[in-house]
Design an enzyme around this catalytic site. Structure first.
Site, mmCIF file in Angstrom:
data_model
loop_
_atom_site.group_PDB
_atom_site.id
_atom_site.type_symbol
_atom_site.label_atom_id
_atom_site.label_comp_id
_atom_site.label_asym_id
_atom_site.label_seq_id
_atom_site.Cartn_x
_atom_site.Cartn_y
_atom_site.Cartn_z
ATOM 1 N N GLU A 254 0.823 -1.215 0.000
ATOM 2 C CA GLU A 254 0.000 0.000 0.000
ATOM 3 C C GLU A 254 0.858 1.267 0.000
ATOM 4 O O GLU A 254 1.751 1.426 0.840
ATOM 5 C CB GLU A 254 -0.930 -0.029 1.224
ATOM 6 C CG GLU A 254 -1.812 1.199 1.381
ATOM 7 C CD GLU A 254 -2.696 1.486 0.165
ATOM 8 O OE1 GLU A 254 -3.333 0.558 -0.338
ATOM 9 O OE2 GLU A 254 -2.726 2.655 -0.276
ATOM 10 N N THR A 298 -5.824 1.902 -5.475
ATOM 11 C CA THR A 298 -5.494 0.482 -5.310
ATOM 12 C C THR A 298 -6.230 -0.381 -6.325
ATOM 13 O O THR A 298 -5.650 -1.280 -6.946
ATOM 14 C CB THR A 298 -5.878 -0.033 -3.915
ATOM 15 O OG1 THR A 298 -5.351 0.837 -2.937
ATOM 16 C CG2 THR A 298 -5.353 -1.437 -3.678
ATOM 17 N N HIS A 413 -1.260 3.645 4.688
ATOM 18 C CA HIS A 413 -2.261 4.390 3.914
ATOM 19 C C HIS A 413 -2.451 5.760 4.538
ATOM 20 O O HIS A 413 -2.420 5.902 5.753
ATOM 21 C CB HIS A 413 -3.584 3.611 3.918
ATOM 22 C CG HIS A 413 -4.580 4.118 2.920
ATOM 23 N ND1 HIS A 413 -5.227 5.327 3.059
ATOM 24 C CD2 HIS A 413 -5.017 3.582 1.753
ATOM 25 C CE1 HIS A 413 -6.017 5.510 2.024
ATOM 26 N NE2 HIS A 413 -5.914 4.471 1.213
ATOM 27 N N ASP A 472 1.388 0.091 -5.010
ATOM 28 C CA ASP A 472 0.185 0.295 -5.821
ATOM 29 C C ASP A 472 0.080 1.682 -6.454
ATOM 30 O O ASP A 472 -0.395 1.829 -7.573
ATOM 31 C CB ASP A 472 -1.103 -0.079 -5.067
ATOM 32 C CG ASP A 472 -1.315 0.702 -3.789
ATOM 33 O OD1 ASP A 472 -0.402 1.443 -3.366
ATOM 34 O OD2 ASP A 472 -2.395 0.558 -3.188
ATOM 35 N N HIS A 473 0.534 2.734 -5.733
ATOM 36 C CA HIS A 473 0.415 4.109 -6.242
ATOM 37 C C HIS A 473 1.179 5.004 -5.290
ATOM 38 O O HIS A 473 1.662 4.541 -4.260
ATOM 39 C CB HIS A 473 -1.052 4.538 -6.327
ATOM 40 C CG HIS A 473 -1.831 4.244 -5.070
ATOM 41 N ND1 HIS A 473 -1.699 4.983 -3.913
ATOM 42 C CD2 HIS A 473 -2.689 3.235 -4.776
ATOM 43 C CE1 HIS A 473 -2.474 4.473 -2.983
ATOM 44 N NE2 HIS A 473 -3.066 3.395 -3.460
HETATM 45 C C1 GP9 Z 1 -9.016 -0.101 0.649
HETATM 46 C C2 GP9 Z 1 -7.592 -0.085 0.249
HETATM 47 C C3 GP9 Z 1 -7.095 1.307 0.070
HETATM 48 O O1 GP9 Z 1 -9.604 -1.332 0.663
HETATM 49 O O2 GP9 Z 1 -7.393 -0.861 -0.857
HETATM 50 O O3 GP9 Z 1 -7.527 1.868 -1.092
HETATM 51 P P1 GP9 Z 1 -6.833 3.161 -1.701
HETATM 52 O O4 GP9 Z 1 -7.426 4.350 -1.012
HETATM 53 O O5 GP9 Z 1 -5.377 3.067 -1.495
HETATM 54 O O6 GP9 Z 1 -7.203 3.121 -3.137
HETATM 55 MN MN MN Z 2 -3.786 1.908 -2.149
#
Ligand code: GP9
Ligand code: MN
Length: 647
Positions: A254, A298, A413, A472-473
């Protein structure tokens, strides 16, 4: 009380108040909607009002009282059915109804039979407002002489209901910015805009994509198909099948960006375990790898991974096109004997995953319900990554092998909160609390990855698995540029901003001795073919836009979702062409040949999604599925082209 004369619009007022309060009571008693503060509670209370004012208010335009009352009763019945339908559905699926669920055949349980098991005769209370309105119509003595509202009064009434709606949306925007452009989660939508508005929004989103789908036909795929086929690099001889037959574990790291890998923050190592992996004998590490996500964050990265298609320029494709036909990596692996699963300790409806995973043919989704979130096990968005890893491996040990399990981490996150005991390094010291905390949560994520490796070894799953990990980003947006500038010790130009979109990508094959640092420039779109080839599965017939990163023919050309791109020599960002080596502006002529192809590639991918074009493609034999008319049309076009070239 029944003798007394009641004002003209009493029935309307009673109806609005009864349905409004009932809806709020049902929210509180029949759904588990998490409320974190008083403002959220207020929004929840307020949110049924705008629509009820409007819909019931239409009765003001009817002349006869009889018609008015009938209309009001119909509205009460319809809204009650909608609300109650959701209650019954929620009892079984812990989710709110979305249109596709009514049309999709699903693997997660038979909708009809399970819904009927969730209905009880005592549920009549969910129609309490209908009963109240009915009694009021029958018994109340409404002033017969009173006049109807004037046109101006009716107009003011409509303005009032619109004002309530905008007030509600304004509050929702402060609570959850971009809610309507990104959707996020059905629970969040219901919480912020209300059950009834949510359904209108859902109808809007679904019908928009259905309309585009209806207009599309298979012939649109011809051009895309030839483009895709001519851009598929052959697998690398050395790496093809290097992890054949092994379990595949893909870990989504994440918000992890590459700028913390192999770096220190105020003398403290941020990711010690991952740093070791970059030098490990069994790990291939990609330092020049970019995320290509858009608004779906994500979920967009999952989309890229599973399909090797670009996500959409607007909205989250997981929400807007969850009913499409896809040829996901999970589906292919499933056909190759793999058990396929996703593990994520969050609510299953977030990013519409529960629906989308059906279209991606993911067999098993272990959401938060599969985990025991003990005291102290949760922080920030939910379950902490370390207990998540521990329990996930336990769950994995129960899966039939070989399996493909995708694990989505969560602790690193935004806003990057952590419990004191999990802070393994100090905060950074910039003017951005977000960046300061980011290093600590990234450090925690690193520890969680170490836990994963330890647990896999302890459970005897390690040796027979290949572990792929990707960021992921971005976690730190451009809003924190000043603080980032302080950390990096350089100005953040559009070139540097593009560099900050680098996310780590690791391929770890235990016992393989194939480890090295692979400098190839690549992106998330390349993950699917790279992984499938490692497992020894051909992808030449698949409609994918990425290429195997190990292939000698792989093209170093990464297109960001917003049109920026990176090649081996250049970075194109902010309409400026930069030299990759120096980071300095360079001759536009170097980027020019790629500007059109970058947009073309995004367009092709978008047309596949918008037209649901994969329903016209048979990936088994690489053939288009066309109607006779389409075939004839194509033949005609072909002949015309040939004639033109002869001339
Ligand atoms: C939520 C998690 C976070 O289930 O995947 O999502 P994001 O905000 O990073 O897209
Ligand atoms: Mn994410």
């Amino acid at each position: 009380m029944f003798k007394k004369e009641w004002p003209k619009h009493s029935i309307l007022a009673i109806a609005i108040i009864a349905t409004w309060l009932k809806t709020y009571i049902v929210y509180k008693t029949s759904f588990s909607i998490t409320i974190d503060n008083a403002l959220q509670e207020f929004i929840l209370f307020l949110n049924p009002l705008s629509l009820l004012l409007f819909v019931y208010g239409i009765s003001l335009f009817f002349k006869s009282d009889k018609v008015k009352n009938r209309y009001i009763m119909s509205v009460a019945i319809i809204t009650s059915i909608i609300l109650y339908g959701n209650v019954a559905f929620y009892r079984f699926f812990s989710d709110f109804i979305t249109l596709p669920v009514l049309f999709q055949t699903n693997n997660f349980g038979d909708l009809g039979s399970s819904a009927s098991e969730s209905i009880f005769w005592t549920d009549i209370v969910f129609f309490a407002d209908v009963i109240i309105i009915f009694v009021a119509i029958k018994l109340l003595n409404i002033k017969p002489s009173a006049k109807d509202l004037t046109a101006a009064q009716r107009k003011s009434y409509l303005i009032l209901s619109a004002a309530v709606l905008f007030f509600n949306l304004g509050l929702a925007e402060t609570e959850r910015p971009q809610l309507l452009t990104r959707s996020f989660d059905r629970e969040m939508l219901v919480k912020n805009i209300g059950m009834y508005n949510y359904h209108l929004y859902d109808i809007y989103i679904q019908s928009k994509s259905q309309a585009q789908r209806a207009l599309a036909d298979g012939s649109e795929l011809v051009e895309v198909n030839s483009y895709v086929q001519s851009n598929q690099p052959d697998p690398s001889e050395e790496m093809f099948g290097a992890a054949e037959g092994k379990n595949l574990i893909v870990v989504t790291l994440e918000s992890l960006q590459s700028f913390v890998i192999n770096e220190e923050m105020n003398g403290q190592t941020v990711t010690p375990f991952l740093n070791e992996l970059t030098k490990d004998d069994d790990t291939i590490y990609f330092p020049n790898f970019y995320h290509q996500t858009g608004l779906g964050k994500t979920s967009d990265s999952e989309f890229l991974l599973e399909n090797s298609l670009y996500p959409l320029s607007g909205g989250a494709v997981f929400f807007t096109h969850s009913g499409n036909t896809y040829n996901s990596m999970a589906e292919s692996l499933g056909e190759n004997g793999y058990h396929t699963a996703v593990q994520h300790a969050n609510t299953k409806s977030f990013w519409n995953r529960d629906m989308m995973y059906q279209s991606l043919n993911i067999e098993e989704f272990q959401d938060v319900e599969s985990y025991t979130v003990g005291e102290g096990d949760a922080v920030n968005w939910g379950m902490k990554d370390i207990p998540f890893m521990e329990q996930s491996v336990d769950l994995m040990a129960e899966m039939p092998e070989p399996f493909y399990s995708r694990m989505l981490t969560l602790t690193n996150h935004h806003p990057f909160y952590l419990d004191e005991e999990d802070m393994l390094i100090d905060e950074y010291d910039s003017n951005s609390g977000t960046l300061n905390r980011y290093f600590q949560t990234a450090r925690y994520l690193d520890e969680a990855v170490k836990t994963l490796f330890d647990e896999l070894k302890a459970k005897g799953l390690y040796e027979n698995s290949v572990i792929v990990m990707y960021g992921d980003h971005y976690g730190i947006s451009e809003n924190h540029n000043e603080a980032m500038q302080q950390y990096l010790g350089k100005e953040i130009t559009p070139y540097e901003s593009a560099q900050l979109q680098k996310v780590p990508f690791f391929v770890h094959i235990p016992g393989s001795d194939k480890g090295y640092v692979e400098e190839e420039v690549g992106g998330q779109i390349d993950m699917r073919p790279t992984i499938m080839h490692l497992l020894g599965i051909e992808t030449e017939k698949d409609m994918q836009f990425g290429g195997d990163l190990f292939s000698k023919e792989h093209e170093e050309f990464v297109v960001f979702r917003d049109g920026r791109f990176v090649t081996d020599k250049n970075v194109y960002a902010g309409n400026v062409c930069y030299d990759s080596e120096t980071g300095e502006e360079t001759d536009m002529a170097q980027c020019q040949p790629f500007i059109e192809p970058a947009l073309q590639e995004l367009d092709y991918s978008e047309s596949i999604i918008n037209g649901d074009l994969l329903r016209f493609y048979d990936e088994k034999n690489g053939q288009l599925i066309l109607t006779e008319e389409e075939e004839a049309k194509l033949e005609q076009e072909q002949l015309q082209k040939e004639a033109e070239t002869k001339e």
